[in-house]
Design a protein around this motif. Structure first.
Motif, PDB file in Angstrom:
ATOM      1  N   PRO A  79       8.452  10.005  15.031  1.00 52.09           N
ATOM      2  CA  PRO A  79       9.255   9.007  14.853  1.00 52.09           C
ATOM      3  C   PRO A  79      10.516   9.274  13.873  1.00 52.09           C
ATOM      4  N   ARG A  81      14.321   7.578  12.170  1.00 53.41           N
ATOM      5  CA  ARG A  81      14.992   6.177  11.470  1.00 53.41           C
ATOM      6  C   ARG A  81      16.175   5.969  12.734  1.00 53.41           C
ATOM      7  N   PHE A  87       7.361  -4.467  15.009  1.00 53.57           N
ATOM      8  CA  PHE A  87       6.091  -4.692  15.330  1.00 53.57           C
ATOM      9  C   PHE A  87       5.532  -6.169  15.946  1.00 53.57           C
ATOM     10  N   PHE A  93       7.017  -5.210   4.608  1.00 56.06           N
ATOM     11  CA  PHE A  93       5.949  -5.053   3.552  1.00 56.06           C
ATOM     12  C   PHE A  93       5.755  -6.450   2.819  1.00 56.06           C
ATOM     13  N   TRP A  95       4.647  -6.983  -0.214  1.00 59.56           N
ATOM     14  CA  TRP A  95       4.533  -6.800  -1.488  1.00 59.56           C
ATOM     15  C   TRP A  95       6.238  -6.565  -2.095  1.00 59.56           C
TER      16      TRP A  95
ATOM     17  N   LYS B 154       0.499  -0.676  10.983  1.00 60.84           N
ATOM     18  CA  LYS B 154       1.783  -1.087  11.244  1.00 60.84           C
ATOM     19  C   LYS B 154       2.542  -0.689   9.929  1.00 60.84           C
ATOM     20  N   TYR B 155       1.981  -0.994   8.669  1.00 56.54           N
ATOM     21  CA  TYR B 155       2.470  -0.628   7.459  1.00 56.54           C
ATOM     22  C   TYR B 155       2.846   1.021   7.390  1.00 56.54           C
ATOM     23  N   ARG B 157       3.021   3.031   9.854  1.00 56.48           N
ATOM     24  CA  ARG B 157       3.977   3.522  10.942  1.00 56.48           C
ATOM     25  C   ARG B 157       5.387   3.045  10.711  1.00 56.48           C
ATOM     26  N   SER B 158       5.526   1.799   9.734  1.00 62.13           N
ATOM     27  CA  SER B 158       6.873   1.272   9.650  1.00 62.13           C
ATOM     28  C   SER B 158       7.452   2.347   8.651  1.00 62.13           C
ATOM     29  N   ALA B 159       6.774   2.825   7.889  1.00 56.63           N
ATOM     30  CA  ALA B 159       7.189   3.825   6.488  1.00 56.63           C
ATOM     31  C   ALA B 159       7.410   5.079   7.211  1.00 56.63           C
ATOM     32  N   ASN B 161       8.262   5.519  10.311  1.00 59.02           N
ATOM     33  CA  ASN B 161       9.471   5.333  11.197  1.00 59.02           C
ATOM     34  C   ASN B 161      10.923   5.252  10.338  1.00 59.02           C
ATOM     35  N   LEU B 162      10.866   4.671   9.059  1.00 62.43           N
ATOM     36  CA  LEU B 162      12.016   4.741   8.199  1.00 62.43           C
ATOM     37  C   LEU B 162      12.303   5.782   7.661  1.00 62.43           C
ATOM     38  N   GLY B 163      11.382   7.054   7.691  1.00 60.32           N
ATOM     39  CA  GLY B 163      11.442   8.441   7.030  1.00 60.32           C
ATOM     40  C   GLY B 163      11.020   8.429   5.634  1.00 60.32           C
ATOM     41  N   VAL B 164      10.148   7.451   5.335  1.00 66.78           N
ATOM     42  CA  VAL B 164       9.606   7.431   4.015  1.00 66.78           C
ATOM     43  C   VAL B 164       8.216   8.190   4.086  1.00 66.78           C
ATOM     44  N   VAL B 173       4.161   2.538  -0.592  1.00 70.24           N
ATOM     45  CA  VAL B 173       3.361   1.842   0.628  1.00 70.24           C
ATOM     46  C   VAL B 173       2.138   1.969   0.425  1.00 70.24           C
ATOM     47  N   ALA B 177      -0.135  -1.352  -0.608  1.00 72.50           N
ATOM     48  CA  ALA B 177      -0.970  -2.006   0.615  1.00 72.50           C
ATOM     49  C   ALA B 177      -2.376  -1.965   0.262  1.00 72.50           C
TER      50      ALA B 177
END
Lengths: 254, 260
Positions: A79, A81, A87, A93, A95, B154-155, B157-159, B161-164, B173, B177
């Motif tokens: 993946p 950026r 989704f 998130f 939190w 999804k959490y 993958r989101s991270a 995806n955002l390069g974290v 995360v 989580a």
């Protein structure tokens, strides 16, 4: 449009198998698809046809078995950026506040730069005044807006939308479709939408790719040469819709 | 309104019923025998007058606080790693699962051998803290690892995806989580730690509520034995309530529980 746009995403002869205890199960069986830069393409198909798996492969979340998968001419290995996934049930998130969510991918920018980008994108999706709110305090549509803002903030040039409105009620879904059409027009991102809602696909996309279950591949691509904003009662719209339903062999009357 | 009064009254009714049973079962007993509720109350008064109760409470809470905090400090990061990386889990989960069912009390000989001669605030404090650490560590590690394994894809993958990645991913995360489930694990573990500290203080220690129980028995003061047991129960209840309120605050902020 002036001149032909370069190809953004190229998928050729893509196969994907999942290994299970009973042996290999093939989910994608020779998928071909081409998406141009700035184009909005929708993939429709019955549930279980592999359209979400296809999107997960293109986004780099899942490895393909064989075939070509290129974005900007380079093979997709992970993946990035540059290409953000939205989704089904919001991936923001819970939190973090709205601004913290929107700025989440901007960790390598200065605080000042980050604040500017966050403010710009919060405004773009119409969430001014909610910067300090937590997702739990927002409605379903507003959460979806936060996710769009988060995806746009990292200056991505492709958005992958995996049934992004599936969890919303009918009214909010309509509102969010208008919203994504507006964002797409305002930003010029390449969009790849996966949905089982043919009407949604025809309302939003330049082209609709129809996926079948057996074999699991794209069997037909429909050009949607209708002016925007689109009206689902327009006879030309209905003709396209009927054509797709007929192709999939779906009885339309209830 | 009436139903609200009933709801508040019922727990007291339950306690009253329990005290009645206790009273009937110990009818006519002297304080060298299993004491009844009234004698226990008098024993509690004597215990307070002896002036050592507070010291013993502090000693027990102090040991639990240290053992539990150290276990959380090591167990949470280890649990995050085990839950996240299959390789680490395959390597380290078996020893953790073999050591976990061993009662911490069985470690007592080893604890006194290792720490028995080390003097800190109180001789053998370290041995007791070590036992609390063991009682908490395996439980916290296991519950954190399972919390991480249950995080929604999804959490993660989101991270991605955002390069974290790396430490930022773990702290921003993974940990938040998994936090609701980690907090539940910590609350249950604190309950275990409180049970274990009393048992640990029964042997080779000269302070703490466990010592208090033993000491009263040696003086044949069963009223004080029971009074100390009541104190142990009430403090356990307070510790649990404190953890519950932390848990509730976190879940409310996350919108998992509705604020009222």
């Amino acid at each position: 449009m002036s001149g032909p746009s370069p190809v953004k995403i190229r998928v050729e002869g893509l196969f994907k198998e999942f290994r299970t205890k009973k042996g290999a199960v093939s989910v994608l069986e020779g998928v071909d698809l081409e998406v141009l830069t700035g184009e909005f393409v929708a993939i429709v198909g019955p549930s279980g046809c592999g359209k979400s798996t296809l999107l997960n492969c293109i986004a780099g979340f899942e490895k393909t078995t064989t075939g070509t998968l290129l974005i900007d001419g380079a093979p997709v290995t992970q993946p990035s950026r540059k290409r953000v996934f939205v989704f089904q049930e919001t991936g923001i998130f819970p939190w973090l506040t709205v601004s913290e969510n929107v700025g989440f991918g901007l960790f390598d920018r200065s605080a000042k730069e980050r604040d500017g980008i966050v403010a710009k994108n919060v405004a773009l999706v119409g969430l001014e005044g909610f910067e300090k709110a937590y997702p739990a305090e927002l409605s379903g549509g507003m959460k979806q807006r936060v996710e769009f803002a988060r995806a746009l903030a990292v200056e991505s040039d492709v958005l992958f939308l995996d049934e992004p409105f599936g969890a919303l009620d009918a009214f909010t879904r309509l509102e969010m479709r208008r919203e994504i059409a507006r964002i797409w027009k305002a930003t010029g991102k390449t969009c790849l939408l996966v949905t089982h809602d043919v009407e949604e696909a025809l309302e939003l996309a330049d082209r609709v790719a129809v996926m079948t279950r057996r074999p699991a591949r794209i069997a037909k691509v429909v050009d949607v040469n209708l002016s925007r904003p689109r009206d689902s009662d327009d006879p030309a719209f209905r003709a396209l819709k009927d054509g797709i339903f007929d192709f999939l062999g779906v009885e339309r009357r209830v | 309104m009436l139903s609200r009064i009933r709801r508040i009254l019922r727990p007291f009714l339950g306690i009253a019923f329990f005290i009645l049973l206790w009273h009937l079962a110990t009818l006519g007993n002297k304080r060298t025998d299993v004491a009844g509720p009234y004698l226990t109350l008098l024993g509690l008064r004597d215990l307070l007058l002896q002036g050592v109760l507070l010291k013993n409470i502090v000693a027990s809470v102090f040991r639990v606080a240290w053992g539990f905090a150290l276990a959380a400090l090591v167990g949470i990061p280890l649990g995050l790693a085990l839950g996240r990386f299959a390789v680490l889990n395959q390597l380290f989960n078996p020893p953790v699962q073999i050591l976990r069912p061993i009662s911490p009390i069985a470690w007592l000989p080893i604890a006194t051998l290792l720490f028995g001669r080390v003097r800190w605030f109180d001789p053998s404090d370290l041995a007791a803290i070590f036992l609390i650490f063991l009682a908490s560590f395996f439980s916290i590690t296991t519950s954190t690892a399972s919390a991480v394994a249950n995080i929604e894809t999804k959490y993660v993958r989101s991270a991605q995806n955002l390069g974290v990645t790396g430490l930022r991913f773990a702290t921003k995360v993974l940990l938040p989580a998994a936090m609701p489930q980690i907090l539940t694990g910590l609350r249950i573990t604190l309950g275990i730690a409180w049970v274990v500290v009393v048992a640990a203080e029964m042997l080779g220690v000269s302070s703490g509520l466990g010592f208090q129980v033993n000491d009263a028995r040696n003086n044949l003061r069963y009223d004080i034995v029971l009074a100390a047991m009541v104190v142990i129960g009430l403090i356990g209840l307070l510790l649990d309530a404190a953890m519950r309120s932390i848990e509730k605050a976190e879940l409310t902020r996350r919108g998992i529980l509705r604020a009222n």
